[in-house]
Design an enzyme around this catalytic site. Sequence first.
Site, PDB file in Angstrom:
ATOM      1  N   ARG A 154     100.432  24.280   9.494  1.00 22.89           N
ATOM      2  CA  ARG A 154     100.663  25.697   9.213  1.00 22.89           C
ATOM      3  C   ARG A 154      99.877  26.127   7.971  1.00 22.89           C
ATOM      4  NH1 ARG A 154     104.322  28.515   6.374  1.00 22.89           N
ATOM      5  NH2 ARG A 154     105.541  26.660   5.847  1.00 22.89           N
TER       6      ARG A 154
ATOM      7  N   LEU B  14     101.399  21.016   0.041  1.00 24.59           N
ATOM      8  CA  LEU B  14     101.449  22.486   0.015  1.00 24.59           C
ATOM      9  C   LEU B  14     101.913  22.976   1.379  1.00 24.59           C
ATOM     10  CD1 LEU B  14     100.727  25.240  -1.310  1.00 24.59           C
ATOM     11  CD2 LEU B  14      98.387  24.889  -0.491  1.00 24.59           C
ATOM     12  N   HIS B  15     103.135  23.494   1.442  1.00 23.69           N
ATOM     13  CA  HIS B  15     103.628  23.940   2.741  1.00 23.69           C
ATOM     14  C   HIS B  15     104.623  25.093   2.663  1.00 23.69           C
ATOM     15  CE1 HIS B  15     107.139  21.541   1.582  1.00 23.69           C
ATOM     16  NE2 HIS B  15     107.802  22.257   2.469  1.00 23.69           N
ATOM     17  N   ARG B  16     105.155  25.366   1.488  1.00 19.55           N
ATOM     18  CA  ARG B  16     106.253  26.333   1.410  1.00 19.55           C
ATOM     19  C   ARG B  16     105.760  27.748   1.702  1.00 19.55           C
ATOM     20  NH1 ARG B  16     111.267  25.654  -0.022  1.00 19.55           N
ATOM     21  NH2 ARG B  16     110.822  23.533  -0.703  1.00 19.55           N
TER      22      ARG B  16
ATOM     23  N   ASP C   9     104.778  21.713  -3.818  1.00 18.86           N
ATOM     24  CA  ASP C   9     105.774  22.783  -3.739  1.00 18.86           C
ATOM     25  C   ASP C   9     106.975  22.328  -2.923  1.00 18.86           C
ATOM     26  OD1 ASP C   9     104.786  22.861  -1.147  1.00 18.86           O
ATOM     27  OD2 ASP C   9     104.135  24.948  -1.216  1.00 18.86           O
TER      28      ASP C   9
END
Length: 366
Positions: free
Chosen positions: A251, A215-217, A289
């Site tokens: 992030r 999960l990073h987008r 994602d």
Amino acid sequence: MIFGAHFYQLGFVLKIFTIVGARPQFIKASVVSRAIKKSECIDEVVLHTGQHFDQNMSDVFFEQLNIPRPDVRLDVNGGSHGEMTGRMLIEIERAIKDYAPDRVLVYGDTNSTLAGALAAAKLHVPVAHVEAGLRSFNMNMPEEINRILTDQLSDLLCCPTDAAVQNLNNEGFDSKPAKVLKVGDVMQDSALLFSKFALPPQGLGGQSNYVLATLHRAENTDDIGRLSSIVQALNAIHKNVAEVILPLHPRTRAAISDQGLDLDVKIIDPVGYFEMLWLLRNCGLVLTDSGGVQKEAFFFGKPCVTMRDETEWVELIEVGANVLVGADRDAIIEHVQLNIGRIVKDELSLYGGGKASGEIVRHLQG
């Protein structure tokens, strides 16, 4: 300009200037570099922009994967997309002038990709683009802008899939002097070649049939509604379906903390490529994602549930290997339950079967 076999017949060597900026690009470039080394008429120079600094790029990493060390290393990272691309453009232009290559080779859709293609085009050096023709049709994605512009600047477009070729034809490339080629996907070459180096992340080992999540987008992490829905789904899956292992991007970790969300899954630090291969090989399903991870799930025969509203890899949707669920909590849970443990077969050899790098070098030679 004379290329390829004609070059060799005349006693010349074709100088390829490869530009990369992130670890995934190094991995992709490594298999092409291996194929280049088998050629007697190509000499490769590698420039690393420094867009992503990765501590996993250790001596062992280079030695085990036989990745050529960069001949030129820039230190361009941080800042806005425009600032980063502009600084890269200045430095790459200088390097191209110094090395005077016959062709520039770029990969994917990062700022490094666009800066390299633009610098080369301004200096009238032909550009080859690996992973050409991919489209999400979402212009809010910086990657979409980068890939469209890079394709426009390239004269040799190496497409991974039939859909990518069709995208370019729809944009009029079939009437342009550029060569549009379906070569397969170099990421499959990499996965097959380097899977023997797979090793468990620290503290793991023996797990199987878990959900591997990434999960990073920004569209998910920067939108509190989407992020909250995804976190709720992850928690429910971890509690009621199967263990969720999540290598958590810094992030994303910060976004979850800033929003006061409670994420109750197996969180581990970001992993290197070998560790990611192990996680992919042993999981029961991939929930992501990411763009590249969708394909990597397929390479290892794993079903994928993608937390996006669109994907560049439409063929995976068409064959039922992947499903788009956006950030819908209930849809995420439902499709994880339906698909976990299912074996995905590559009956159509969608991505070339691990032969893409050889095809790319063959076309570079002319």
